[in-house]
Design a protein around this motif. Structure first.
Motif, PDB file in Angstrom:
ATOM      1  N   HIS A   1       0.856  -1.180   0.000  1.00 26.89           N
ATOM      2  CA  HIS A   1       0.000   0.000   0.000  1.00 26.89           C
ATOM      3  C   HIS A   1       0.890   1.227   0.000  1.00 26.89           C
ATOM      4  CE1 HIS A   1      -2.266   3.164   2.395  1.00 26.89           C
ATOM      5  NE2 HIS A   1      -2.992   3.010   1.319  1.00 26.89           N
ATOM      6  N   LEU A   2       0.692   2.100  -0.982  1.00 21.96           N
ATOM      7  CA  LEU A   2       1.453   3.336  -1.093  1.00 21.96           C
ATOM      8  C   LEU A   2       0.519   4.513  -0.860  1.00 21.96           C
ATOM      9  CD1 LEU A   2       3.313   2.577  -4.477  1.00 21.96           C
ATOM     10  CD2 LEU A   2       3.955   1.837  -2.174  1.00 21.96           C
ATOM     11  N   SER A   3       0.960   5.471  -0.068  1.00 24.94           N
ATOM     12  CA  SER A   3       0.188   6.683   0.181  1.00 24.94           C
ATOM     13  C   SER A   3       1.069   7.882  -0.111  1.00 24.94           C
ATOM     14  CB  SER A   3      -0.289   6.719   1.634  1.00 24.94           C
ATOM     15  OG  SER A   3      -1.040   7.890   1.890  1.00 24.94           O
ATOM     16  N   ALA A   4       0.602   8.753  -1.010  1.00 25.28           N
ATOM     17  CA  ALA A   4       1.414   9.910  -1.397  1.00 25.28           C
ATOM     18  C   ALA A   4       0.511  11.054  -1.824  1.00 25.28           C
ATOM     19  CB  ALA A   4       2.356   9.544  -2.547  1.00 25.28           C
ATOM     20  N   GLY A   5       0.723  12.224  -1.243  1.00 24.80           N
ATOM     21  CA  GLY A   5      -0.005  13.409  -1.660  1.00 24.80           C
ATOM     22  C   GLY A   5      -1.510  13.264  -1.581  1.00 24.80           C
ATOM     23  N   GLY A   6      -1.999  12.519  -0.599  1.00 19.10           N
ATOM     24  CA  GLY A   6      -3.438  12.333  -0.447  1.00 19.10           C
ATOM     25  C   GLY A   6      -4.024  11.258  -1.339  1.00 19.10           C
ATOM     26  N   CYS A   7      -3.193  10.565  -2.112  1.00 16.86           N
ATOM     27  CA  CYS A   7      -3.667   9.491  -2.989  1.00 16.86           C
ATOM     28  C   CYS A   7      -3.139   8.146  -2.496  1.00 16.86           C
ATOM     29  CB  CYS A   7      -3.207   9.723  -4.425  1.00 16.86           C
ATOM     30  SG  CYS A   7      -3.930  11.179  -5.218  1.00 16.86           S
TER      31      CYS A   7
END
Length: 356
Positions: free
Chosen positions: A54-60
């Motif tokens: 699971h990747l989370s970046a910049g609110g995405c």
């Protein structure tokens, strides 16, 4: 029952599955539209074959699927095929996550991988649907039935998947493939029931049907349902997809009716009507209506074949566990069911001979 981003399903990246997150971030910046900077990387507990993150970046939120590290059997862990088939099926209106990009360059994180969109919804791990009200369960089953039938109605040529696999001899080739992988994986050992099935299956092959796109692992836990409705938003885990006999694909899905509760939360032995679940005969009839398929006289053979193939897949997990390359934290739990799974398949084969 849990949502796709339930914290109980995601944890720290496990030992042996870490990679250079800065290199991944650089690749994402170059290849993923709207990527918002450095990612937080965590790992899903599942992913028996291909580690999933699971990747989370910049609110995405994104999902990354990669090949495992270490020695791999030929043809296994087909990450590139997963990305290709989902991209093609999205163009046909079939429910799959959006693929943001595929990377074959092992210099980025050590193995090929792809990145797809995170789909918000519900994942059900138990086909008995114990966390749903009784009156909602049948509709979810109907959604699964309709979704698999939708896949089998798609013309491979129209979808751009006419060359996605050979169109002839699917079941025979699958038997040969999994028999070979079983025999070659010396670290996992041998089972008398598996050896018997390897002899029985080629001797009882039924006539084949015209090839369609098949998923190969169509189980309830490989689907994301709408947060509140009995509707499937995305079908996941396409590693085993190819062109082949759609009845073989349906029979794999139907195994849920033949397996006991302690093996993949099967439904065998349950009072299905009392639980608000459709009987196997009704479920088979619903698929037949949707794909306009005549009576399935060879359905039991295809269930035996799929039980064997499932056992061969678990046998491969046993081998990876022995070699220290198993991707999932519950690999040992899966391996524990192997002897009984092979025995169930062998008993069905013996029953088919007695009733023939």
């Amino acid at each position: 029952m849990s949502g796709i981003v339930d914290q109980a399903d995601i944890g720290a990246v496990r030992d042996g599955h870490r990679f250079d997150e800065a290199r991944l971030a650089a690749w994402m910046a170059d290849n993923v539209d709207g990527y918002g900077g450095a990612s937080t990387v965590r790992q899903f507990k599942g992913g028996q074959s291909n580690p999933t993150y699971h990747l989370s970046a910049g609110g995405c939120d994104y999902v990354l699927r990669r090949k495992p590290t270490g020695a791999l059997l030929p043809g296994a862990h087909a990450i590139d095929r997963e990305a290709r088939v989902m991209t093609a099926l999205a163009g046909q209106g079939f429910p799959v996550p959006r693929i943001h990009g595929y990377c074959a360059d092992t210099a980025v994180i050590g193995t090929p991988f792809y990145v797809m969109a995170m789909v918000e919804g519900r994942i059900f791990w138990d086909p008995a649907l114990p966390d749903l009200p009784k009156d909602e369960r049948s509709a979810c089953f109907d959604a699964m039935n309709a979704t698999l039938a939708q896949l089998h109605r798609i013309d491979p040529d129209v979808a751009g998947l006419g060359d996605y696999g050979r169109r002839d001899g699917y079941v025979a080739r699958q038997i040969a493939r999994w028999s070979r992988q079983y025999r070659e994986d010396e670290a996992a050992g041998r089972l008398a029931d598996m050896d018997r099935l390897i002899e029985w299956l080629p001797a009882h092959l039924p006539p084949e049907r015209p090839a369609r796109i098949i998923h190969g692992d169509f189980r309830i836990d490989n689907m994301i349902f709408h947060p509140t409705e009995p509707k499937i938003l995305a079908v996941l885990d396409w590693e085993l997809s190819t062109l082949g006999d759609p009845v073989a694909d349906f029979a794999y899905h139907l195994m849920m009716y033949r397996l006991p509760r302690h093996i993949m939360s099967g439904l065998a032995g349950m009072d299905l009507a009392a639980q608000g679940l459709p009987l196997e005969q009704a479920y088979v009839a619903a698929d037949g209506r949707r794909v306009e398929q005549a009576e399935l006289s060879d359905l039991d053979f295809h269930i035996i074949f799929n039980l064997f193939r499932f056992a061969a897949i678990v046998h491969g997990i046993k081998g990876r566990l022995a070699r220290g390359t198993a991707a999932s934290s519950n690999a040992s739990t899966m391996v524990a069911i192997l002897p009984e799974l092979a025995s169930i398949a062998r008993q069905y084969a013996e029953g088919a001979v007695q009733t023939a």
